[in-house]
Motif scaffolding. Structure first.
Motif, PDB file in Angstrom:
ATOM      1  N   GLY A 123      -6.965   4.123  -0.690  1.00 55.03           N
ATOM      2  CA  GLY A 123      -8.279   3.702  -0.239  1.00 55.03           C
ATOM      3  C   GLY A 123      -8.422   2.223   0.045  1.00 55.03           C
ATOM      4  O   GLY A 123      -9.433   1.799   0.590  1.00 55.03           O
ATOM      5  N   ARG A 124      -7.431   1.388  -0.319  1.00 50.20           N
ATOM      6  CA  ARG A 124      -7.511  -0.034  -0.004  1.00 50.20           C
ATOM      7  C   ARG A 124      -7.344  -0.237   1.490  1.00 50.20           C
ATOM      8  O   ARG A 124      -6.583   0.461   2.139  1.00 50.20           O
ATOM      9  CB  ARG A 124      -6.439  -0.823  -0.748  1.00 50.20           C
ATOM     10  CG  ARG A 124      -6.535  -0.757  -2.236  1.00 50.20           C
ATOM     11  CD  ARG A 124      -7.734  -1.585  -2.705  1.00 50.20           C
ATOM     12  NE  ARG A 124      -7.858  -1.459  -4.137  1.00 50.20           N
ATOM     13  CZ  ARG A 124      -7.982  -2.454  -4.966  1.00 50.20           C
ATOM     14  NH1 ARG A 124      -8.022  -3.687  -4.495  1.00 50.20           N
ATOM     15  NH2 ARG A 124      -8.099  -2.262  -6.250  1.00 50.20           N
ATOM     16  N   THR A 125      -8.044  -1.259   2.031  1.00 50.12           N
ATOM     17  CA  THR A 125      -8.034  -1.500   3.469  1.00 50.12           C
ATOM     18  C   THR A 125      -7.716  -2.963   3.759  1.00 50.12           C
ATOM     19  O   THR A 125      -8.133  -3.848   3.021  1.00 50.12           O
ATOM     20  CB  THR A 125      -9.411  -1.147   4.076  1.00 50.12           C
ATOM     21  OG1 THR A 125      -9.697   0.215   3.799  1.00 50.12           O
ATOM     22  CG2 THR A 125      -9.435  -1.368   5.569  1.00 50.12           C
TER      23      THR A 125
ATOM     24  N   THR B 276      -7.741  -5.669   7.272  1.00 46.14           N
ATOM     25  CA  THR B 276      -8.200  -5.777   8.655  1.00 46.14           C
ATOM     26  C   THR B 276      -7.627  -7.038   9.299  1.00 46.14           C
ATOM     27  O   THR B 276      -7.271  -7.997   8.618  1.00 46.14           O
ATOM     28  CB  THR B 276      -9.746  -5.832   8.742  1.00 46.14           C
ATOM     29  OG1 THR B 276     -10.204  -6.975   8.014  1.00 46.14           O
ATOM     30  CG2 THR B 276     -10.379  -4.575   8.182  1.00 46.14           C
TER      31      THR B 276
ATOM     32  N   GLY C   2       0.847  -1.189   0.000  1.00 44.32           N
ATOM     33  CA  GLY C   2       0.000   0.000   0.000  1.00 44.32           C
ATOM     34  C   GLY C   2       0.877   1.231   0.000  1.00 44.32           C
ATOM     35  O   GLY C   2       2.096   1.150   0.060  1.00 44.32           O
TER      36      GLY C   2
ATOM     37  N   ALA D  79      -8.010  -1.991  11.569  1.00 46.31           N
ATOM     38  CA  ALA D  79      -8.074  -1.762  10.127  1.00 46.31           C
ATOM     39  C   ALA D  79      -7.004  -0.751   9.760  1.00 46.31           C
ATOM     40  O   ALA D  79      -6.738   0.187  10.509  1.00 46.31           O
ATOM     41  CB  ALA D  79      -9.458  -1.240   9.736  1.00 46.31           C
TER      42      ALA D  79
ATOM     43  N   TYR E 277      -0.448   5.563   6.269  1.00 42.61           N
ATOM     44  CA  TYR E 277      -1.551   4.688   6.607  1.00 42.61           C
ATOM     45  C   TYR E 277      -2.483   5.399   7.583  1.00 42.61           C
ATOM     46  O   TYR E 277      -2.057   6.221   8.389  1.00 42.61           O
ATOM     47  CB  TYR E 277      -1.048   3.418   7.293  1.00 42.61           C
ATOM     48  CG  TYR E 277      -0.218   2.496   6.425  1.00 42.61           C
ATOM     49  CD1 TYR E 277      -0.522   2.283   5.090  1.00 42.61           C
ATOM     50  CD2 TYR E 277       0.853   1.815   6.968  1.00 42.61           C
ATOM     51  CE1 TYR E 277       0.233   1.421   4.313  1.00 42.61           C
ATOM     52  CE2 TYR E 277       1.615   0.949   6.210  1.00 42.61           C
ATOM     53  CZ  TYR E 277       1.305   0.752   4.876  1.00 42.61           C
ATOM     54  OH  TYR E 277       2.051  -0.108   4.120  1.00 42.61           O
TER      55      TYR E 277
ATOM     56  N   LYS F 158      -5.757   1.608   6.330  1.00 44.25           N
ATOM     57  CA  LYS F 158      -6.104   2.064   4.989  1.00 44.25           C
ATOM     58  C   LYS F 158      -4.914   2.798   4.407  1.00 44.25           C
ATOM     59  O   LYS F 158      -4.325   3.660   5.054  1.00 44.25           O
ATOM     60  CB  LYS F 158      -7.313   3.002   5.031  1.00 44.25           C
ATOM     61  CG  LYS F 158      -7.785   3.397   3.650  1.00 44.25           C
ATOM     62  CD  LYS F 158      -8.930   4.401   3.560  1.00 44.25           C
ATOM     63  CE  LYS F 158      -9.851   4.485   4.707  1.00 44.25           C
ATOM     64  NZ  LYS F 158     -10.910   5.485   4.515  1.00 44.25           N
TER      65      LYS F 158
END
Length: 190
Positions: free
Chosen positions: A95-97, A99, A47, A89, A51, A91
């Protein structure tokens, strides 16, 4: 002189690649103990940063969370025993997450028991024994209550953590006369 040609990769392509694969890489968290400092980290990878972290559920009382660019830290001194479940969580900037679910068990402070044993007195008129404890090997306090100790063993669970104690037994005869203290032993309680 020969020139090498390297393919150009756009920043957007790199970011798109890393957005798709954000993940939390911490599988479990350690358990803790009431009254003992706790520190653990939940990390993510891939990512694009920064974050954004979120916690849902119940953290153990006494915990605080702090965030840096790559991880979420949990620290503090737990104040209550129990099992605490929560979700984390993360992100990425695209916008990708990702968990993850965690359960941290907080146990009560350990109780230490000092088990003492000594050689029996050779006198024929011994009625029992007394056990003495002190922190300096000079000042003593009798710790057996409710009468004499009838065996040559004694268990002490009233000691404090992180303390050094000295223990010494005495023999008491049927007339109530008490011997001098046996050779003291030193015990360090963790």
């Amino acid at each position: 002189m020969r020139r090498l040609s390297l393919p150009l990769v756009s920043q957007a392509a790199l970011c798109a690649q890393s957005i798709a694969s954000i993940s939390i890489i911490t599988p479990t968290l350690p358990n803790g103990t009431v009254g003992i400092a706790y520190s653990s980290k939940i990390a993510a990878r891939n990512g694009c940063t920064p974050y954004v972290w979120a916690i849902t559920g119940t953290l153990p009382p006494g915990f605080i969370s702090t965030v840096n660019a790559q991880s979420l830290s949990l620290s503090g001194t737990p104040t209550a025993a129990g099992s605490y479940s929560f979700n984390v969580a993360v992100k990425g900037c695209g916008g990708r997450t990702a968990t993850a679910s965690y359960t941290v068990s907080i146990g009560l402070a350990p109780i230490h028991v000092v088990i003492l044993s000594w050689t029996a007195s050779t006198s024929n008129d011994v009625a029992g024994y007394n056990m003495y404890r002190g922190t300096d090997g000079v000042s003593w306090q009798k710790i057996n209550s409710g009468g004499l100790i009838s065996w040559t063993t004694y268990s002490d669970s009233s000691d404090a953590n992180h303390t050094t104690y000295y223990y010494a037994a005495t023999a008491v005869d049927i007339y109530g006369a008490e011997s001098v203290k046996f050779t003291p032993v030193q015990v360090r309680v963790p």
